[in-house]
Design a protein around this motif. Structure first.
Motif, PDB file in Angstrom:
ATOM      1  N   SER A   1       6.648 -20.399   2.414  1.00 59.05           N
ATOM      2  CA  SER A   1       6.895 -20.195   0.943  1.00 59.05           C
ATOM      3  C   SER A   1       5.949 -18.812   0.819  1.00 59.05           C
TER       4      SER A   1
ATOM      5  N   THR B   1      -1.543 -21.877  -2.585  1.00 56.29           N
ATOM      6  CA  THR B   1      -0.374 -22.285  -1.870  1.00 56.29           C
ATOM      7  C   THR B   1      -1.027 -23.680  -1.379  1.00 56.29           C
TER       8      THR B   1
ATOM      9  N   HIS C   1       3.559 -25.223   4.910  1.00 54.32           N
ATOM     10  CA  HIS C   1       3.765 -24.611   3.492  1.00 54.32           C
ATOM     11  C   HIS C   1       3.840 -23.102   3.398  1.00 54.32           C
TER      12      HIS C   1
ATOM     13  N   VAL D   1       3.272 -30.089  -2.761  1.00 51.34           N
ATOM     14  CA  VAL D   1       3.700 -30.531  -1.354  1.00 51.34           C
ATOM     15  C   VAL D   1       2.483 -30.669  -0.386  1.00 51.34           C
TER      16      VAL D   1
ATOM     17  N   PHE E   1       0.092 -29.434   7.183  1.00 48.79           N
ATOM     18  CA  PHE E   1       1.029 -29.183   6.046  1.00 48.79           C
ATOM     19  C   PHE E   1       0.910 -27.800   5.183  1.00 48.79           C
TER      20      PHE E   1
ATOM     21  N   ASP F   1      -0.487 -26.567  -3.880  1.00 51.28           N
ATOM     22  CA  ASP F   1       0.641 -26.723  -4.244  1.00 51.28           C
ATOM     23  C   ASP F   1       0.982 -28.229  -4.141  1.00 51.28           C
TER      24      ASP F   1
ATOM     25  N   THR G   1       0.322 -33.670  -1.823  1.00 52.00           N
ATOM     26  CA  THR G   1       1.064 -34.998  -1.688  1.00 52.00           C
ATOM     27  C   THR G   1       0.938 -35.498  -0.167  1.00 52.00           C
ATOM     28  N   ALA G   2       0.893 -34.286   0.614  1.00 47.22           N
ATOM     29  CA  ALA G   2       0.782 -34.984   2.018  1.00 47.22           C
ATOM     30  C   ALA G   2      -0.743 -35.402   2.217  1.00 47.22           C
TER      31      ALA G   2
END
Length: 682
Positions: free
Chosen positions: A471, A299, A467, A304, A463, A302, A307-308
């Motif tokens: 999730s 995870t 996340h 997101v 982040f 991942d 990207t962060a």
């Protein structure tokens, strides 16, 4: 396999004198002047501490041996310095590491006699400080007192983490031996890769400074612009030439390696078979706790989270007005983000399981492995910029551990094939190397290494934590183990479908080995009982006693344990042996039955289908002092296939002339068969 490892540990535990001697030599070796750079003491002592934590070794004698070794090593180094003085700096190969001797001298001048104690814990000077103390004429009595006390503390610091790790693995093993094996394998992979990288940075590169200068001198003789540019930027006098050269070499290695992997994932290639074997192997090791650990790390890779972190680093670089590095970072990340889906669409390689839609539904290369390698690799380059070698090695160690763990989690969870992750790591490393080559020489953009490291860590925690919290439960369901069992009717199997099953055993590396001459559906206990009437017996279990038979010259064939063999990543559920009375030197037939993904339906009852091989092993006895099995025949005579003992067995012949026996056990399969049979034969 875990049982074999357990017996290895048992052997070491029952020979504590040998373990103590090894620790003594390793501890002494690391303390020897300069030579200590080449001695993998951490491997030995952390491993020994792990065995202590697992309850396999007594800590007291091991601690004494290690302390004595460290004390002896420093004493020898002191004598070398006292005996040779400044001549050491001109002696080969010590003159290749003059920079370390100079660092040790500065450390000793700054801290005096205390440097002998503290220097043992400082990378880069610990193998030279005792020698420097001898060169400086430090009083031997004072040196000895500090030497012994520092060796005592050093032993605790080195064995302690291993003891803690061993205790943790022991506790985990009480919950699940498979989970302990998975975590141990991950730690071993990370450790080996990190150690190879550290040795390259700290030991290998300093050996070839003259080669660097010779190459650049040869290039400088050519008048063309490219040669002159190379000569200017790679001049050994250039403060960043070594880093640029290392980046260029790494790029020239990893990019061709990536395209080599691309060529190896074509249908029918050995790597494709190896991917399936490795996938099955990890599938057999999965546990609920292991799934949670690997989902946690996967995870973090991942989109997101990536990207962060990418945005945070990019904004920071532009705020610090590091325009060229910021633009280069954006180009590298954006280029990688476009490359991965385009290459997935180009190859159209299916994933082991269905996860996503669109281009991400395809498997090669792994987006998690590729993007995290580029992102965190570039961060490591920026953070380690202009640091000394030891700090650079530390930064890259932390980053490599995170990236490798994320890649490992993708294979464990069945989200990718091993070659997908390998290709992603290779391409990612190539991109990082290209970034370091182009932007490494820049010296007028100050970015604040500590601030950048803190920013990356904080963004990942904030982040990534958010996340994972949002999730995690859904991810556990997404990556839960999935059955790929296929049901065949008994009539269809007997008539034609038997030919679609694997014809040969497939090793973990993808190589095709001996023919699979048995297809058996039914109860393993019934098979073993029937075969026993004809002389087929269960082999001896692995133990210290039976393993000792390999080093005796007169061990009967039926007294030697069986060496492990996997089929498509799976271990055999049943192993039987039959002594061959016709062999003058003595030999044996070995039957192995591995589980397959097929079940046979007959009369409303499903029976698991097993694939088996029967090979002949000749027992070699070199010099009459050893007994070693060697496979010399891969199939028995068609009429002597043990599966024919099962009532109703049918003989079939493949187009290559290899005979296969199809047999069906009438009894309902006993759930205990697998655990009972598997325990004795692996």
């Amino acid at each position: 396999m875990t049982e074999l490892l357990d017996h290895v540990l048992t052997f070491i535990a029952e020979n504590p004198g040998l373990a103590g001697l090894i620790c003594f030599l390793a501890a002494m070796g690391e303390a020897l002047f300069i030579i200590g750079l080449f001695v993998p003491t951490t491997v030995v002592l952390v491993g020994a501490g792990t065995l202590v934590g697992l309850g396999k070794l007594d800590p007291v004698p091991l601690f004494i041996w290690t302390t004595l070794g460290a004390t002896a090593g420093d004493a020898i180094s002191y004598w070398i310095g006292y005996r040779f003085k400044d001549k050491i700096k001109s002696m080969w190969p010590l003159n290749k590491y003059s920079h370390m001797i100079e660092s040790g001298e500065k450390f000793f001048q700054r801290h005096g006699g205390k440097s002998v104690f503290f220097g043992r814990f400082v990378p880069g000077v610990k193998s030279v400080v005792p020698g420097i103390a001898g060169m400086a004429g430090m009083n031997f009595t004072r040196f000895s007192i500090v030497n012994v006390t520092s060796a005592f503390a050093w032993t605790i610091a080195h064995m302690g983490p291993g003891i803690i790790a061993g205790s943790a693995l022991s506790a985990i093993g009480q919950i699940s031996g498979r989970l302990a094996f998975v975590l141990g394998a991950l730690l071993l992979i990370i450790f080996l890769i990190v150690m190879l990288g550290r040795w390259l940075i700290l030991i290998i590169l300093p050996l070839f400074p003259n080669a660097h200068a010779a190459i650049i001198s040869w290039v400088a003789k050519h008048p063309d612009r490219v040669s002159q540019w190379i000569a200017r930027n790679f001049d050994p006098k250039h403060p960043r030439s070594a880093g640029m050269l290392a980046s260029a070499l790494l790029l020239l290695i990893t990019m061709p390696a990536f395209f080599w992997v691309v060529g190896q994932v074509a249908p029918g290639e050995p790597m494709v078979r190896a991917d399936l074997s490795i996938l099955n192997f990890f599938d057999s090791l999965r546990t609920p706790v292991g799934d949670k650990i690997m989902v946690f790390f996967t995870t973090l890779g991942d989109g997101v989270v990536v990207t962060a972190v990418t945005l945070a680093v990019a904004v920071y670089l532009f705020v610090r007005k590091a325009w060229r590095r910021g633009i280069g970072f954006i180009i590298a990340m954006a280029g990688t983000a476009m490359f991965v889906p385009l290459f997935k669409l180009l190859l159209h390689r299916s994933r082991p399981i269905e996860l996503y839609a669109g281009a991400d539904a395809y498997s090669f290369p792994s987006g998690h492995a590729t993007l995290t390698a580029v992102l965190f690799g570039i961060c490591a380059v920026l953070i380690a910029h202009d640091l000394n070698r030891w700090l650079k090695a530390t930064v890259f160690t932390v980053i490599a551990t995170l990236v490798i763990t994320i890649g490992f989690s993708r294979v464990y969870l069945g989200a990718h094939w091993m070659s997908d992750v390998l290709a992603g790591l290779l391409f990612g490393t190539a991109m990082v190397s290209a970034f370091a080559f182009v932007f490494g020489p820049i010296h007028n953009e100050k970015i604040g290494r500590s601030t950048l490291a803190g920013l990356v860590f904080a963004t990942l925690v904030v982040f990534g934590g958010w996340h994972i919290h949002a999730s995690f439960d859904h991810a556990l369901l997404t990556y839960q183990p999935r059955s790929d069992t296929e049901v065949l009717t008994a009539s269809g199997w007997r008539e034609s479908e038997w030919q679609s099953l694997p014809a040969r055993r497939i090793e973990l590396n993808g190589d095709q080995e001996e023919p699979l001459v048995i297809q058996f559906a039914g109860s393993l206990s019934s098979f073993a009982t029937t075969a026993e009437k004809d002389g087929w017996l269960r082999p001896p279990k692995w133990s210290l006693t039976t393993a000792g038979g390999f080093v005796e010259g007169e061990t009967p064939p039926d007294s030697l344990p069986i060496l492990p063999r996997s089929q498509n990543g799976r271990q055999p559920d049943l192993v039987l042996i039959h002594k061959d009375p016709d062999e003058e030197r003595g030999g044996r037939w070995v039957l192995r039955l591995w589980p397959s993904r097929y079940q046979i339906l007959e009369g409303g009852v499903l029976q698991p289908l097993y694939l088996g091989s029967v090979v002949h092993e000749d027992i070699l006895r070199p010099m009459g002092e050893f007994s070693g099995p060697r496979t010399d025949r891969y199939t028995p005579p068609a009429s002597e296939n043990p599966a024919l003992l099962i009532p109703g067995a049918q003989q079939k012949t493949r187009p290559d002339g290899i005979g296969v026996v199809l047999s069906f056990g009438k009894e309902r399969a006993d759930p205990a068969d697998k655990s009972a049979a598997g325990a004795q034969g692996q």
